[in-house]
Design a protein around this motif. Structure first.
Motif, short mmCIF file in Angstrom:
data_model
loop_
_atom_site.label_atom_id
_atom_site.label_comp_id
_atom_site.label_asym_id
_atom_site.label_seq_id
_atom_site.Cartn_x
_atom_site.Cartn_y
_atom_site.Cartn_z
N PHE A 5 0.83 -1.20 0.00
CA PHE A 5 0.00 0.00 0.00
C PHE A 5 0.86 1.25 0.00
N HIS A 6 1.93 1.23 0.79
CA HIS A 6 2.80 2.41 0.85
C HIS A 6 3.50 2.65 -0.48
N PHE A 7 3.93 1.60 -1.17
CA PHE A 7 4.56 1.78 -2.48
C PHE A 7 3.60 2.45 -3.45
N SER A 8 2.36 1.99 -3.50
CA SER A 8 1.38 2.57 -4.41
C SER A 8 1.13 4.03 -4.09
N ASN A 100 -23.35 1.13 -10.67
CA ASN A 100 -23.02 -0.29 -10.60
C ASN A 100 -22.34 -0.51 -9.25
N PRO A 101 -22.88 -1.36 -8.37
CA PRO A 101 -22.29 -1.53 -7.04
C PRO A 101 -20.87 -2.09 -7.06
N VAL A 102 -20.47 -2.76 -8.15
CA VAL A 102 -19.11 -3.28 -8.23
C VAL A 102 -18.11 -2.13 -8.39
N LEU A 103 -18.46 -1.11 -9.17
CA LEU A 103 -17.58 0.04 -9.41
C LEU A 103 -17.85 1.19 -8.45
N ASP A 104 -19.10 1.39 -8.10
CA ASP A 104 -19.55 2.43 -7.17
C ASP A 104 -19.25 3.83 -7.69
N ARG A 105 -18.33 4.59 -7.08
CA ARG A 105 -18.12 5.99 -7.44
C ARG A 105 -16.62 6.31 -7.51
N ASN A 141 -11.05 -6.47 -4.66
CA ASN A 141 -10.61 -7.17 -3.47
C ASN A 141 -10.86 -8.65 -3.71
N LEU A 142 -9.83 -9.46 -3.50
CA LEU A 142 -9.91 -10.87 -3.83
C LEU A 142 -11.04 -11.59 -3.08
N GLU A 143 -11.38 -11.10 -1.89
CA GLU A 143 -12.40 -11.75 -1.06
C GLU A 143 -13.76 -11.08 -1.17
N THR A 144 -13.81 -9.74 -1.22
CA THR A 144 -15.09 -9.03 -1.11
C THR A 144 -15.56 -8.39 -2.41
N ASN A 145 -14.66 -8.19 -3.39
CA ASN A 145 -15.07 -7.52 -4.64
C ASN A 145 -14.25 -8.05 -5.81
N HIS A 146 -14.26 -9.37 -6.00
CA HIS A 146 -13.42 -9.98 -7.01
C HIS A 146 -13.92 -9.74 -8.44
N LYS A 147 -15.13 -9.23 -8.61
CA LYS A 147 -15.64 -8.96 -9.96
C LYS A 147 -15.11 -7.65 -10.55
N ASN A 148 -14.50 -6.82 -9.72
CA ASN A 148 -14.00 -5.54 -10.22
C ASN A 148 -12.64 -5.74 -10.89
N SER A 149 -12.66 -6.15 -12.13
CA SER A 149 -11.42 -6.37 -12.89
C SER A 149 -10.88 -5.08 -13.50
N ILE A 150 -11.61 -3.97 -13.35
CA ILE A 150 -11.19 -2.71 -13.96
C ILE A 150 -10.27 -1.92 -13.05
N VAL A 151 -10.64 -1.80 -11.77
CA VAL A 151 -9.93 -0.93 -10.83
C VAL A 151 -9.46 -1.77 -9.65
N SER A 152 -8.14 -1.82 -9.42
CA SER A 152 -7.61 -2.66 -8.35
C SER A 152 -7.01 -1.87 -7.19
N ALA A 188 -0.45 -0.48 -13.72
CA ALA A 188 0.03 -1.81 -13.33
C ALA A 188 0.74 -1.81 -11.98
N THR A 189 0.57 -0.74 -11.19
CA THR A 189 1.11 -0.74 -9.83
C THR A 189 0.49 -1.86 -9.02
N THR A 190 -0.81 -2.08 -9.20
CA THR A 190 -1.49 -3.25 -8.65
C THR A 190 -2.33 -3.88 -9.76
N LYS A 191 -2.68 -5.16 -9.58
CA LYS A 191 -3.45 -5.87 -10.60
C LYS A 191 -4.63 -6.58 -9.95
N PRO A 192 -5.73 -6.82 -10.75
CA PRO A 192 -5.88 -6.57 -12.19
C PRO A 192 -5.96 -5.08 -12.50
#
Length: 375
Positions: A5-8, A100-105, A141-152, A188-192
């Motif tokens: 998190f600090h690197f990002s 869209n609740p996956v992307l929110d705001r 989030n791998l556990e709570t929001n794994h469908k958000n492949s756009i914004v990591s 690509a600092t974090t993925k996806p």
């Protein structure tokens, strides 16, 4: 997790710092009255481009938003103002609801330059190009929001370009209609990190402090003294990238370059030279895919690069095209592109924020420092 998190955050704060510096540098001197202000409020409607199958499930809603912006008209206090027909420098706050609740705001702050394509007393057409930082409320989030492949990640870089038509409806008021594209990505600092592309229609109002505009000083006719002079750029960069959503470690990416260049006109410099790269994320990638781990190929790379710099005083917009000639581990295409912003703190010392890209896919955000030496 905390280290990642600090690197990002470090990378994105550095981007913000280098973006703000050029805006502050445009403050006119005390001897010249500041240019007039333009204040705008715009509504915006968009759709999400499904640029890869991995984001098709999210490209179903129609985001809407609001923008507040403040522009300052350049006034001729710097020679480049006249070279670009007196553009405007602006700052904007942009809100999006993705419905869209996956992307929110998302919430974004950007700086931009707006160049006039034509300007009459009661109407004008401008092209606007800007960049900044955005905050997303519901990233992958791998556990709570794994469908958000756009914004990591919560923090992302944003780029925007648009055409804006403004027509006067009162002495100081104009109606604005615009068409543009907004892009969000963390490089690509974090993925996806597939990113989000939003073609957008704008409708709003502008308050013009002065209309029509007349430059405060006469247009500069002197040519820059360094046109036709050769120079060398010596630079090094660092960046951090994540290999996959499962491997959340941030790997260090380093580069060094030696470029020779020449300023060929008031607005342009051309460059050519050599670069070397060491991407530490390729080491575990190679080990994971190799059948045997003995005598693995070198992951370091070297290239020849060709470049162009579009000059705005101390600030320049950088575009590079590079070709690898030393590439034992062929983890990517034989070529790469680079887009960036470069700022000269002095005549010799510069800093830059670059995005290195392989065939349209972000590879790494580079934080660069260097020296410019004239022959």
């Amino acid at each position: 997790m905390m280290r990642a998190f600090h690197f990002s955050r470090f990378i994105l704060v550095c981007i913000a710092f280098l973006l703000i510096l050029p805006a502050l540098a445009q403050v006119p001197t005390a001897k010249v009255p500041p240019g007039p202000l333009i204040i705008g409020v715009y509504g915006q409607g968009s759709f999400i481009i499904a640029h890869t199958p991995a984001v098709k499930h999210l490209a179903v809603s129609h985001p809407t938003g609001l923008e507040l912006n403040l522009q300052r008209q350049t006034n001729g206090s710097e020679p480049w103002h006249a070279w670009y027909r007196y553009p405007r420098i602006g700052m904007a706050l942009v809100y999006y609801n993705y419905h869209n609740p996956v992307l929110d705001r998302s919430y974004a702050a950007t700086i931009y330059i707006s160049k006039s394509l034509f300007r009459l007393p009661r109407q004008e057409l401008n092209f606007r190009l800007g960049t900044g930082l955005a905050y997303f409320t519901n990233p992958f989030n791998l556990e709570t929001n794994h469908k958000n492949s756009i914004v990591s990640s919560r923090l992302n870089a944003t780029m925007q370009m648009r055409f804006e038509y403004d027509v006067s409806v009162a002495k100081n008021l104009g109606v604005l209609v615009g068409l543009g594209l907004n892009h969000y990505s963390n490089g690509a600092t974090t993925k996806p990190n597939f990113g989000i592309n939003l073609p957008t229609v704008y409708l709003g109002m502008n308050y013009h402090q002065q209309r029509p505009f007349a430059p405060a000083v006469a247009a500069a006719t002197d040519m820059p003294t360094d046109i036709g002079r050769d120079f060398f750029n010596l630079s090094t960069s660092v960046g951090f990238k994540q290999r996959s959503p499962v491997d959340q470690h941030k790997y260090l990416v380093q580069s060094a370059s030696v470029l020779g260049g020449r300023r060929v006109s008031r607005k342009s410099s051309l460059l050519v030279g050599l670069e070397g790269f060491y991407d530490r994320s390729l080491v575990p990638q190679l080990r994971d895919t190799a059948r045997i781990t003995d005598n693995l190929p070198d992951v370091k790379k070297a290239s020849v690069v060709f470049g162009h710099e579009l000059l705005f005083g101390r600030l320049s917009f950088v575009t590079h095209l590079g070709f690898y000639f030393y590439n034992p581990y062929k983890s990517n295409t034989i070529y790469y592109e680079r887009l960036g912003l470069k700022y000269h703190f002095t005549n010799q010392l510069f800093g830059a924020v670059d995005l290195k890209v392989h065939r349209g896919a972000a590879d790494v955000v580079e934080l660069k420092a260097g020296l410019k030496l004239y022959r």
